[in-house]
Scaffold this active site. Structure first.
Site, PDB file in Angstrom:
ATOM      1  CG  ASP A 164      -3.975   4.200  -5.063  1.00 20.40           C
ATOM      2  OD1 ASP A 164      -3.574   5.369  -5.140  1.00 20.40           O
ATOM      3  OD2 ASP A 164      -4.341   3.525  -6.058  1.00 20.40           O
ATOM      4  CG  HIS A 221      -2.293   0.574   0.913  1.00 25.61           C
ATOM      5  ND1 HIS A 221      -2.486   1.614   0.040  1.00 25.61           N
ATOM      6  CD2 HIS A 221      -3.526   0.235   1.381  1.00 25.61           C
ATOM      7  CE1 HIS A 221      -3.777   1.910  -0.023  1.00 25.61           C
ATOM      8  NE2 HIS A 221      -4.438   1.086   0.787  1.00 25.61           N
TER       9      HIS A 221
END
Lengths: 367, 333, 330
Positions: A344, A340
């Site tokens: 995204d 992450h």
């Protein structure tokens, strides 16, 4: 302690010394169990790297892979100066930084001898070894070096990376049909059997070239993202001893046949322990496929320094709505585990959308 | 342009070598029993009496001691005699002159004097001549400092090595094999074709196992190597020593280091045979660390050669047994 | 004590004195070596020619030095000195020094002087015979006119090589003189015990060659003139000859021989027939030389021997490397 005199040829002894293999671990193929050179060469998977303790520490701190490195010390022993030199050159450092879960330098303490420990101590009065393990008893085995490293890497990845997972379903009808059509021609051209995994891999490669953020690497400190304009595809290969991820380099430039040949060769050599060090490094993306084991779905842990990893599960017949009607289709679940810090949800979703589309309309692979 | 090579027998190669050297240097002459009009016990000097006359192709009485003594005395005073010992077994009569005189004279005289003499010996069995006419005694002579010992195994090598032996300024024991006088091969016709003494020859390159041999067994080793490659895919390297003394140690050790597996083959008896010396030399050299198997020897049995042909053949390494030993090594036995 | 008669001769004074001097050299040299051996300064075995001086010098004087060839045996000092080898080099060789004729690597039994035709002493009884006929063969093939004298004792005649080489020399008509110096003993076996004929020269008949006998081998001029005759015969290409001279060695077979097989009386009897004393008497009586002159010769000889000892003692030992040299000719 009883010292057993081993039969081993001078060449075998010399090689064992050089590679740090204990002769007692090796089964000899020669007369009366005599150990020959090939027995050492074949046995040695857990290569002990000839390195000074200080050099080892520095290398560990910088996560430098020392396998295959020839040092400046006696018998090519890697010394502190050698490691410092490697670290000083950013390109070399990048190349050698461990991104492989399984193969790495051994920790300083040599592992305990496994085979002997694997055989439980026969208690007094017990006649044969066969009677040794009875119901209710346990077997305690120290971790092999390989497993220790895998474990370390897994922890680092699992705990070190904020990751998220997206699971997608793919209708494999067209892909399976395409595969059927291509089996013969591919066999004729390469002598190899085309698998579903091969086709999935090629699709992944094609898709990656359009999604830079997925085909990326993050440095250790997490401060730099490297976007690659090539795909080195890591394919996880499971073995009894553990997991290895051989890498198909420049997969984006390969035709389907070329890819098939490359992956088959790599897999073979992985299983026969003949993989070279640089064939396990440098991946930009990895695939883990447990489809052949009938797993519904699973998630894999990211193979650092990749940005993501794709897990491919098994294809199963399911009832799905097609044009408003119930139909039975071969459905496969695949999951993308992403870092992450650089990927995204939207980026991941876009990648998986394209991948799914390609897998469901594989003719576009030819474009 | 003149043809460069010709297919000829070992016998013809010997005649050619001696004749060329006798034409080249008037001090070279041949002496021995029945070398003149008879053309040699094995036909190895046919035609030479006619070309060179009886002074230079000299028949002798049956006096091995006098023959060898005279050859040595002549060599010491400027001639270059070739002695046809005929059956190598008879060289035993010549031992004093060869061992006590020829081998040592230069040394004992502090470097003065030289004895350029060649003793040509028809060695080995395989022709039904039984125990006293079938011996290969090269091992004895390799033991004596001051002598050179050679044993070529092909017609070309016979010619080249014999010429080199004649041109060498030391006493040379030259082995020619009775069973191979008819063996044919390509031989260079150039009268200056000379092979160096003290240099082995890799007759066949390979990587799995080294077979080191010389003389009569070379032919069988080559055959075995060929067959074992075709049927088992074993790559055999054949090292033909050619000269036993001085031994080409580098060539032997290089091959041993390359393959790690060694088989030594000769037809002489196993105990005290020359290949024992080579085996020991390998074991004590730095090639030891490259050995990936035992150093095996395949030699003639330790028995006097029997008359019966089947028995005799069984007493000497055969192609089958050579193959068996090669495979033993390859299979890590 | 009756004087044994010596042959008369018409040789020049110079030649005779020269021969006398050579005999003195042999006597003095070997006597000196004997002393040195007893002092422990010379290793191994040495075989002395003391008592046989006339048999050696007389023969060698009849050949052409530097031209003809000889082969010698283990009792070769007499022949080497008669051929006028450098005494310094010879003494150094016997002491095993690097300056010896053979660089210290041959010793007493292998003294040689190839440049002067001395094909060397030989440690093998009969070892020189084959070499002699070979050398003779070379002279024949090359037509050099040189002859070869092959020196050996009475014992060597029983070696097979004697028979073979005599036969070969005979059939090939080789220019070689087979010379047996009969000192009547092998090591310890008297000649009468090992042959069934009177004298070995009689064997010549078996090979179809002439056999000559010098009954008094201590009569220098008898030896010389006989050799003069046979050298001429051989040089004219008539083939080989066997000649035997009877003499006596005063000392044991070698330095390690106490001589139990001979009686003191016998030895003393022979010492009375000393070849040097006899020739000296002859020279003085025939007024060819004075006692003073002859003494002067002896002094010079003794001095030369002393010189050689000094030379040898001060010479260096051979280096370790030299043990590995000269095995092969290039």
């Amino acid at each position: 302690m009883e010292t057993v005199k081993l039969r081993a040829t001078p060449a075998a002894r010399a090689l064992a010394r050089r590679l740090g293999v204990k002769l007692t671990n090796v089964t000899g193929s020669g007369y009366k169990g005599r150990i020959h050179r090939d027995d050492i060469a074949g046995f040695n998977y857990e290569e002990k790297i000839h390195v000074s303790p200080l050099a080892r520490r520095i290398a560990d701190e910088h996560h430098i892979e020392l396998k295959g490195i020839k040092g400046s010390g006696h018998n090519h022993k890697i010394m502190k100066e050698d490691v410092l030199q490697l670290i000083a050159d950013p390109q070399i450092k990048e190349m050698l930084t461990r991104d492989n879960l399984a193969v790495a330098a051994a920790p300083p303490k040599p592992a305990a001898v496994v085979p002997q420990a694997a055989v439980p101590e026969p208690s007094k009065g017990v006649a044969t070894a066969a009677a040794a393990v009875s119901a209710g008893s346990s077997e305690t085995v120290p971790m092999t070096q390989m497993r220790k490293i895998i474990s370390k890497r897994m922890m680092e990845s699992y705990f070190g990376i904020p990751s998220f997972i997206q699971t997608w379903e793919v209708d494999m009808t067209n892909l399976l049909a395409l595969r059927k059509q291509l089996i013969e021609p591919i066999k004729e051209k390469t002598g190899k059997k085309l698998t579903v995994t091969d086709l999935i891999s090629v699709a992944v490669v094609k898709t990656l070239m359009k999604h830079k953020q997925i085909n990326a690497s993050l440095n250790r400190e997490g401060t730099e993202i490297t976007y690659h304009n090539y795909v080195n595809l890591g394919m996880a290969v499971g073995m009894d001893e553990g997991l290895l991820v051989p890498v198909v380099k420049n997969a984006d430039r390969m035709s389907l046949s070329e890819f098939v040949v490359a992956i088959k060769d790599l897999t073979e050599r992985t299983l026969s322990k003949k993989l070279l060090p640089d064939e396990q490094a440098g991946s930009t993306f990895s695939i883990s496929n447990l489809g052949m084991y009938g797993v519904d779905e699973f998630t894999a842990i990211i193979n650092q320094p990749n940005a993501a990893i794709l897990s491919v599960a098994s294809t199963q017949e399911r009832i799905v709505p097609v044009n408003g009607e119930a139909a039975i289709r071969p459905i496969m679940k695949m999951s993308l585990t992403s870092d992450h810090r650089i990927i995204d949800g939207l980026t991941a979703a876009k990648f998986m959308t394209d991948l799914k589309a390609l897998l469901e309309n594989p003719m576009t692979l030819l474009i | 342009m003149e043809k460069e090579t010709k297919i000829m027998s070992v016998r013809d190669a010997i005649i050619m070598a001696m004749s060329e050297e006798m034409r080249r240097d008037e001090n070279v002459f041949l002496m021995g029993e029945d070398v003149g009009i008879f053309g040699g016990d094995f036909g190895t000097s046919v035609g030479m009496l006619e070309e060179f006359g009886k002074e230079r192709v000299r028949d002798t009485p049956i006096s091995e001691n006098a023959i060898s003594g005279a050859a040595i005395g002549a060599a010491m005073t400027g001639m270059r005699p070739i002695v046809d010992v005929t059956f190598m077994d008879f060289i035993v009569y010549m031992m004093d002159n060869i061992v006590n005189q020829a081998a040592k004279t230069r040394y004992m005289f502090g470097g003065k004097g030289q004895i350029p003499v060649v003793f040509r010996c028809a060695a080995g069995g395989g022709v039904g001549s039984a125990a006293q006419h079938s011996q290969s005694l090269e091992a004895w002579f390799t033991h004596i400092p001051g002598l050179k010992v050679v044993a070529p195994g092909t017609p070309a090598d016979v010619k080249g090595i014999l010429k080199a032996s004649i041109r060498d300024n030391n006493p040379v024991i030259f082995l020619e094999y009775k069973a191979q006088f008819n063996m044919k091969g390509e031989v260079p016709l150039d009268p200056d074709f000379v092979l160096p003494l003290g240099k082995a020859d890799i007759k066949k390159e390979g990587k799995d196992v080294s077979v080191i041999t010389y003389g009569r067994m070379l032919e069988r080793v080559m055959q075995a190597a060929k067959e074992v490659e075709e049927t088992e895919g074993v790559s055999v390297e054949v090292v033909d020593l050619r000269t036993l003394k001085p031994l080409d140690k580098e060539a032997v050790l290089e091959s041993v280091k390359k393959t790690g597996k060694v088989l030594l083959v000769n037809d002489a008896h196993k105990t005290g045979g020359f290949i024992g010396e080579v085996a020991a030399m390998i074991a004590e050299s730095d090639a030891f660390d490259y050995l990936d198997g035992r150093i095996l020897r395949l030699a003639g049995e330790d028995v006097p050669i029997p008359y019966n042909q089947t028995l005799e053949a069984a007493m000497i390494p055969s192609v089958e047994r050579i193959k068996k030993y090669i495979l033993k090594l390859v299979n890590n036995r | 004590m009756a004087k044994t008669k010596s042959t008369k001769s018409n040789l020049s004074k110079g030649k005779m004195l020269h021969m006398h001097r050579l005999m003195l050299d042999i006597r003095n040299f070997d006597s000196k070596v004997n002393k040195l051996v007893k002092k422990g300064m010379i290793p191994g075995m040495t075989h002395f020619s003391i008592g046989e001086e006339a048999a050696n010098v007389g023969a060698v004087a009849a050949i052409e030095k530097g031209f003809d060839l000889i082969t010698s045996n283990h009792r070769g000092h007499g022949q080497s000195i008669a051929l006028e080898i450098d005494l310094n080099g010879m003494m150094a060789e016997i002491m095993g020094k690097a300056t010896g004729t053979c660089k210290g690597k041959g010793g007493s039994m292998h003294i040689a002087d190839l440049d002067n035709g001395n094909l060397g002493a030989n440690g093998i009884v009969g070892g020189g015979m084959g070499m002699a006929i070979g050398a003779a063969l070379t002279q024949k093939m090359k037509k050099t006119g040189k002859i070869v004298v092959c020196f050996f004792g009475d014992g060597a005649v029983n070696e097979g090589t004697f028979h073979e080489t005599m036969n070969m020399a005979s059939i090939w008509n080789l220019p070689v003189i087979f010379y047996s110096i009969n000192n009547m003993y092998g090591i310890s076996t008297p000649i009468k015990d090992v042959i069934n004929i009177d004298y070995n020269y009689q064997r010549a008949a078996s090979y179809g060659i002439p056999g000559h006998f010098i009954e008094d081998g201590n009569d220098l001029l008898a030896v010389y003139h006989k050799f003069e005759e046979i050298v001429k015969y051989v040089r004219e290409g008539n083939g080989p000859v066997l000649v035997e001279a009877v003499t006596y060695r005063w000392l044991g077979h070698s330095t390690s021989d106490p001589g139990k097989y001979r009686t003191k009386e016998e030895v003393d009897e022979w010492k009375k027939k000393d070849p040097i004393a006899r020739f000296r008497d002859y020279l003085i009586e025939s007024e060819i030389a004075t006692a003073a002159e002859l003494d002067g010769l002896n002094d010079a000889s003794l001095e030369a021997v002393e010189e050689s000892v000094k030379f040898a003692l001060s010479s260096p030992e051979p280096t370790l490397e030299s043990a590995f040299e000269d095995i092969y000719a290039d």
